[in-house]
Design an enzyme around this catalytic site. Sequence first.
Site, short mmCIF file in Angstrom:
data_model
loop_
_atom_site.label_atom_id
_atom_site.label_comp_id
_atom_site.label_asym_id
_atom_site.label_seq_id
_atom_site.Cartn_x
_atom_site.Cartn_y
_atom_site.Cartn_z
N ASN A 9 0.13 -1.88 2.54
CA ASN A 9 -0.98 -1.92 1.59
C ASN A 9 -0.45 -2.50 0.29
O ASN A 9 0.25 -1.83 -0.45
CB ASN A 9 -1.50 -0.48 1.40
CG ASN A 9 -2.56 -0.38 0.32
OD1 ASN A 9 -3.07 -1.39 -0.17
ND2 ASN A 9 -2.92 0.83 -0.06
N TRP A 10 -0.78 -3.75 0.05
CA TRP A 10 -0.22 -4.44 -1.13
C TRP A 10 -0.93 -4.04 -2.42
O TRP A 10 -0.53 -4.45 -3.50
CB TRP A 10 -0.25 -5.97 -0.93
CG TRP A 10 0.57 -6.44 0.22
CD1 TRP A 10 1.37 -5.66 1.03
CD2 TRP A 10 0.73 -7.78 0.70
NE1 TRP A 10 2.00 -6.44 1.98
CE2 TRP A 10 1.62 -7.75 1.80
CE3 TRP A 10 0.19 -9.01 0.32
CZ2 TRP A 10 1.99 -8.90 2.51
CZ3 TRP A 10 0.55 -10.15 1.02
CH2 TRP A 10 1.45 -10.10 2.11
N LYS A 11 -2.00 -3.33 -2.30
CA LYS A 11 -2.79 -2.89 -3.45
C LYS A 11 -3.12 -4.08 -4.37
O LYS A 11 -3.30 -5.19 -3.89
CB LYS A 11 -2.05 -1.77 -4.20
CG LYS A 11 -1.69 -0.61 -3.25
CD LYS A 11 -1.23 0.63 -3.94
CE LYS A 11 -0.92 1.70 -2.91
NZ LYS A 11 -0.48 2.94 -3.50
N HIS A 95 -9.07 5.36 0.45
CA HIS A 95 -7.75 5.56 -0.15
C HIS A 95 -7.90 6.46 -1.38
O HIS A 95 -8.91 6.37 -2.09
CB HIS A 95 -7.16 4.20 -0.54
CG HIS A 95 -5.72 4.30 -0.93
ND1 HIS A 95 -5.33 4.76 -2.17
CD2 HIS A 95 -4.58 4.05 -0.24
CE1 HIS A 95 -4.01 4.77 -2.23
NE2 HIS A 95 -3.53 4.34 -1.06
N GLU A 97 -6.71 6.32 -4.23
CA GLU A 97 -6.92 5.61 -5.50
C GLU A 97 -8.39 5.23 -5.65
O GLU A 97 -8.94 5.22 -6.75
CB GLU A 97 -6.01 4.36 -5.55
CG GLU A 97 -4.56 4.76 -5.82
CD GLU A 97 -3.53 3.84 -5.22
OE1 GLU A 97 -3.86 2.71 -4.82
OE2 GLU A 97 -2.35 4.26 -5.16
N GLU A 178 -2.35 10.95 3.67
CA GLU A 178 -1.63 10.55 2.47
C GLU A 178 -1.78 11.63 1.40
O GLU A 178 -2.77 11.63 0.64
CB GLU A 178 -2.17 9.23 1.92
CG GLU A 178 -2.02 8.06 2.86
CD GLU A 178 -1.93 6.75 2.10
OE1 GLU A 178 -0.93 6.06 2.27
OE2 GLU A 178 -2.85 6.44 1.34
N GLY A 184 3.17 6.78 -4.42
CA GLY A 184 3.76 6.07 -5.55
C GLY A 184 4.65 6.93 -6.43
O GLY A 184 5.00 6.53 -7.54
N SER A 224 5.05 7.29 -0.41
CA SER A 224 6.48 7.09 -0.67
C SER A 224 7.31 6.90 0.60
O SER A 224 8.43 7.39 0.69
CB SER A 224 7.04 8.23 -1.51
OG SER A 224 6.43 8.23 -2.78
N GLY A 245 2.93 1.55 0.74
CA GLY A 245 2.52 0.84 -0.48
C GLY A 245 3.69 0.07 -1.06
O GLY A 245 4.04 -1.02 -0.60
N GLY A 246 4.34 0.66 -2.05
CA GLY A 246 5.42 0.00 -2.80
C GLY A 246 6.44 -0.71 -1.92
O GLY A 246 6.79 -1.87 -2.18
#
Length: 264
Positions: A9-11, A95, A97, A178, A184, A224, A245-246
């Site tokens: 997930n590149w956000k 998600h 976010e 999640e 994150g 994470s 993600g990251g």
Amino acid sequence: MRKPLIVGNWKMNNSTAESVDLAEKLKKVIKDMAGVEVVVAPPFTALGSVRKAIKGSNIKLGAQNLFWEDKGAYTGEVSPLMIRDLDCEYVIIGHSERREYFKESDEIVNKKIKAALRNKLKAIVCVGESLKEREEDKTMQVIESQLKKGLEGISTLNLIQGEIRNPKSEILLTIAYEPVWAIGTGRNATPAQANEVHTYIRKLLSQIFNEDIASNIKILYGGSVKLSNSAELMSEKEIDGALVGGASLEAESFTEIIRSACMV
Ligand code: PGA
């Protein structure tokens, strides 16, 4: 057997050029990896270019969000048809976010899941508790409520791509657990903590649908995930892959996470 699934997930990161560069690097390194399914979810602006970059590879394309109507006067929104038009196979829905910053309720999540299924997109539905909820021992309660409300009115038939009795038929639903406190933050759930929630999710899925369907729905862990913890997480029985993600923003770290899933 549920084939491991790793989703990047590149956000809201990467220009078109950066996205293409990352996709091309990934395409090279993972071309010989078998036994794992890989999806990247770039921002909308880069979907078209990444689609071209991964053509002919074993990487699949996902969107990070969608709107629940197929078309119309909804300025700024992107419809399931538009996503399909770009050859996206997957879409991430609910998600944390989006739930937090865009106030997406379970009812909205439910509409979006229905829109995805109606258009034969594979929905990756995110659920997870906040730190406060975990500390108050409400994790399972939160997960149950998000899952039941999110999947309300969706039948087994809606989930199947193809003939219901055909063993090759694909299920259009994946769940991603999640925990919000792990996203994150560098602080992941322990494999045991995650596995406990995944086991509970599968039990709920068997109540909502049936055992056969539930045993074929993949449940990913997200929050994470990185090279140092992915193998351990992936080795848990109920963890079928990861939503990353990251660590998906760099070809090296993402590749190693994929590799750890191949080895399970
Ligand atoms: P993270 O994000 O890997 O950066 O924690 C995961 C996610 O939000 O899907």
